[in-house]
Design a protein around this motif. Structure first.
Motif, PDB file in Angstrom:
ATOM      1  N   ARG A 117       0.847  -1.307  -0.157  1.00  0.00           N
ATOM      2  CA  ARG A 117      -0.014  -0.168   0.019  1.00  0.00           C
ATOM      3  C   ARG A 117       0.741   1.263  -0.129  1.00  0.00           C
ATOM      4  N   GLU A 118       1.884   1.210   0.882  1.00  0.00           N
ATOM      5  CA  GLU A 118       2.855   2.369   0.911  1.00  0.00           C
ATOM      6  C   GLU A 118       3.664   2.508  -0.122  1.00  0.00           C
ATOM      7  N   ARG A 119       3.855   1.442  -1.150  1.00  0.00           N
ATOM      8  CA  ARG A 119       4.773   1.698  -2.287  1.00  0.00           C
ATOM      9  C   ARG A 119       3.809   2.737  -3.390  1.00  0.00           C
ATOM     10  N   ASN A 120       2.485   2.364  -3.286  1.00  0.00           N
ATOM     11  CA  ASN A 120       1.794   3.225  -4.230  1.00  0.00           C
ATOM     12  C   ASN A 120       1.966   4.587  -3.865  1.00  0.00           C
ATOM     13  N   ALA A 121       2.006   5.254  -2.539  1.00  0.00           N
ATOM     14  CA  ALA A 121       2.310   6.618  -2.076  1.00  0.00           C
ATOM     15  C   ALA A 121       3.523   6.862  -2.268  1.00  0.00           C
ATOM     16  N   LEU A 122       4.651   6.176  -2.427  1.00  0.00           N
ATOM     17  CA  LEU A 122       5.885   6.500  -2.927  1.00  0.00           C
ATOM     18  C   LEU A 122       5.846   6.854  -4.473  1.00  0.00           C
ATOM     19  N   LEU A 123       5.288   6.069  -5.141  1.00  0.00           N
ATOM     20  CA  LEU A 123       5.321   6.256  -6.678  1.00  0.00           C
ATOM     21  C   LEU A 123       4.447   7.503  -6.929  1.00  0.00           C
ATOM     22  N   LEU A 124       3.277   7.682  -6.007  1.00  0.00           N
ATOM     23  CA  LEU A 124       2.757   9.149  -6.400  1.00  0.00           C
ATOM     24  C   LEU A 124       3.632  10.402  -5.997  1.00  0.00           C
ATOM     25  N   ALA A 125       4.160  10.156  -4.764  1.00  0.00           N
ATOM     26  CA  ALA A 125       5.323  11.383  -4.532  1.00  0.00           C
ATOM     27  C   ALA A 125       6.156  11.533  -5.287  1.00  0.00           C
ATOM     28  N   ALA A 126       6.505  10.414  -6.104  1.00  0.00           N
ATOM     29  CA  ALA A 126       7.727  10.674  -7.323  1.00  0.00           C
ATOM     30  C   ALA A 126       7.118  11.261  -8.465  1.00  0.00           C
ATOM     31  N   GLY A 127       5.897  11.153  -8.463  1.00  0.00           N
ATOM     32  CA  GLY A 127       5.294  11.576  -9.770  1.00  0.00           C
ATOM     33  C   GLY A 127       4.731  10.432 -10.845  1.00  0.00           C
ATOM     34  N   TYR A 128       4.828   9.267 -10.372  1.00  0.00           N
ATOM     35  CA  TYR A 128       4.320   8.326 -11.351  1.00  0.00           C
ATOM     36  C   TYR A 128       3.059   7.550 -10.663  1.00  0.00           C
ATOM     37  N   ALA A 129       2.539   6.862 -11.633  1.00  0.00           N
ATOM     38  CA  ALA A 129       1.054   6.271 -11.377  1.00  0.00           C
ATOM     39  C   ALA A 129       1.337   5.336 -10.401  1.00  0.00           C
ATOM     40  N   PRO A 130       0.355   4.773  -9.640  1.00  0.00           N
ATOM     41  CA  PRO A 130       0.095   3.599  -8.726  1.00  0.00           C
ATOM     42  C   PRO A 130       0.420   2.498  -9.668  1.00  0.00           C
ATOM     43  N   ARG A 131       1.086   1.572  -9.012  1.00  0.00           N
ATOM     44  CA  ARG A 131       1.470   0.275  -9.582  1.00  0.00           C
ATOM     45  C   ARG A 131       0.411  -0.947  -9.149  1.00  0.00           C
ATOM     46  N   TYR A 132       0.048  -0.770  -7.791  1.00  0.00           N
ATOM     47  CA  TYR A 132      -0.798  -1.984  -7.254  1.00  0.00           C
ATOM     48  C   TYR A 132      -2.445  -1.490  -6.983  1.00  0.00           C
ATOM     49  N   ALA A 133      -3.295  -2.663  -7.704  1.00  0.00           N
ATOM     50  CA  ALA A 133      -4.405  -2.289  -7.559  1.00  0.00           C
ATOM     51  C   ALA A 133      -4.995  -2.869  -5.941  1.00  0.00           C
ATOM     52  N   GLU A 134      -6.081  -2.510  -5.641  1.00  0.00           N
ATOM     53  CA  GLU A 134      -6.885  -2.826  -4.364  1.00  0.00           C
ATOM     54  C   GLU A 134      -8.115  -3.452  -4.540  1.00  0.00           C
ATOM     55  N   THR A 135      -8.126  -4.757  -4.897  1.00  0.00           N
ATOM     56  CA  THR A 135      -9.528  -5.350  -5.463  1.00  0.00           C
ATOM     57  C   THR A 135     -10.181  -5.769  -3.945  1.00  0.00           C
ATOM     58  N   PRO A 136     -11.647  -5.364  -4.031  1.00  0.00           N
ATOM     59  CA  PRO A 136     -12.493  -5.892  -3.063  1.00  0.00           C
ATOM     60  C   PRO A 136     -12.387  -7.442  -3.007  1.00  0.00           C
ATOM     61  N   LEU A 137     -12.337  -8.152  -1.844  1.00  0.00           N
ATOM     62  CA  LEU A 137     -12.042  -9.459  -1.685  1.00  0.00           C
ATOM     63  C   LEU A 137     -13.418 -10.125  -2.468  1.00  0.00           C
ATOM     64  N   ASP A 138     -14.449  -9.588  -2.312  1.00  0.00           N
ATOM     65  CA  ASP A 138     -15.746 -10.332  -3.230  1.00  0.00           C
ATOM     66  C   ASP A 138     -15.646 -10.253  -4.906  1.00  0.00           C
ATOM     67  N   ASP A 139     -14.691  -9.381  -5.083  1.00  0.00           N
ATOM     68  CA  ASP A 139     -14.771  -9.104  -6.512  1.00  0.00           C
ATOM     69  C   ASP A 139     -14.509 -10.380  -7.309  1.00  0.00           C
ATOM     70  N   PRO A 140     -14.819 -10.430  -8.689  1.00  0.00           N
ATOM     71  CA  PRO A 140     -15.025 -11.800  -9.389  1.00  0.00           C
ATOM     72  C   PRO A 140     -13.501 -12.154  -9.775  1.00  0.00           C
ATOM     73  N   ALA A 141     -12.759 -11.178  -9.853  1.00  0.00           N
ATOM     74  CA  ALA A 141     -11.360 -11.323 -10.170  1.00  0.00           C
ATOM     75  C   ALA A 141     -10.724 -12.245  -9.133  1.00  0.00           C
ATOM     76  N   LEU A 142     -11.032 -11.957  -7.699  1.00  0.00           N
ATOM     77  CA  LEU A 142     -10.324 -12.938  -6.791  1.00  0.00           C
ATOM     78  C   LEU A 142     -11.136 -14.248  -6.502  1.00  0.00           C
ATOM     79  N   GLU A 143     -11.898 -14.568  -7.271  1.00  0.00           N
ATOM     80  CA  GLU A 143     -12.696 -15.780  -7.020  1.00  0.00           C
ATOM     81  C   GLU A 143     -11.744 -17.114  -6.717  1.00  0.00           C
ATOM     82  N   GLY A 144     -10.778 -17.107  -7.615  1.00  0.00           N
ATOM     83  CA  GLY A 144      -9.656 -18.191  -7.279  1.00  0.00           C
ATOM     84  C   GLY A 144      -9.035 -18.145  -6.073  1.00  0.00           C
TER      85      GLY A 144
END
Length: 274
Positions: free
Chosen positions: A74-101
């Protein structure tokens, strides 16, 4: 949160630049600039320039330094934003179909561990999944502690939860509070700090039941000793997390299993399961 597909710079977030943030993480980890440089394949001079703002690190360098400093995802995204880059890591809700597996895998793991207790918690110790072994331990706990979203620390330390049944409460409470302190230092979470202050303030009996078993057992780790239906059940705790997670939700999940610490506990749980 969407995942950026490129390293195209974006407008830095308001607040301190990436240099002071990286310095704060380095100091928290008690790592010198030289040591960090060696870990990251850089130079102490370059690290110094990044921390003072004289040099703007590439996205790759930000991520490399964050990894070497064991910065939470989570804090790596904050570092990227502070450096002027887009966040790298998503935060997908646990009930999202993408996390069914992931959900299916966790459920199979928890079922496979029965009749012994096992549960999954998030970064705030909210229980997101548990097996029937946990339900056995929680029998009789009031509904207000079980819904809508039970919290493992409240369930364990609340005077209406498991606490009155824990025979070595002072020892186990000290272990859990120390664990939370380490997590607070790592994640800088206001939510976790508030939970810590709440559970640390729960009353503790001046005297607790005899915490020693009638017959000495050569425990290999601090046991959790719980009274259950007139018996003493003894467990040792093991916590597992995911290696190299690419999603904040997954990174903040922890699987806790309670391993029977003696044959009597294992036999009793198997008998209850039929």
């Amino acid at each position: 949160m969407s995942v950026a597909a490129s390293a195209r710079p974006v407008s830095p977030a308001a607040g301190p630049g990436v240099g002071p943030l990286l310095r704060a993480w380095r100091e928290r980890r008690r790592v010198s600039q030289l040591e960090l440089a060696l870990r990251a394949g850089s130079s102490a001079r370059h690290i110094s320039f990044i921390e003072t703002g004289r040099s703007r690190p590439s996205e790759e360098m930000v991520l490399r330094l964050a990894e070497r400093l064991q910065v939470p995802v989570r804090e790596r995204n904050a570092l990227l934003l502070a450096a002027g880059y887009a966040p790298r890591y998503a935060e997908t809700p646990l009930d999202d179909p993408a996390l069914e597996g992931l959900r299916d895998g966790l459920e199979r793991l928890l079922r496979g561990y029965e009749p012994y207790p096992a549960l999954v918690v998030d970064a705030g110790y909210t229980v997101v999944a548990a097996n029937r072994g946990v339900e056995v331990l929680l029998a009789g706990v009031p509904e207000k502690l079980l819904s809508p979203a039970p919290n493992a620390m409240r369930l364990t330390l609340h005077p209406e939860g498991l606490a009155p049944r824990i025979l070595n409460l002072r020892q186990w409470r000290g272990h859990l509070l120390a664990q939370m302190e380490r997590e607070i230092a790592l994640h800088r979470s206001d939510r976790l700090r508030a939970l810590y202050e709440e559970v640390a303030a729960y009353p503790v009996p001046e005297e607790e039941p005899d915490a020693e078993p009638a017959e000495p057992v050569p425990y290999f780790a601090l046991p959790l000793r719980v009274e259950h239906d007139g018996r003493t059940l003894s467990f040792v705790s093991s916590i597992s997390t995911f290696n190299t997670p690419m999603d904040i939700t997954v990174a903040e999940l922890a699987i806790e299993t309670l391993l029977p610490a003696d044959r009597a506990t294992a036999d009793h749980l198997r008998a209850l399961a039929g």
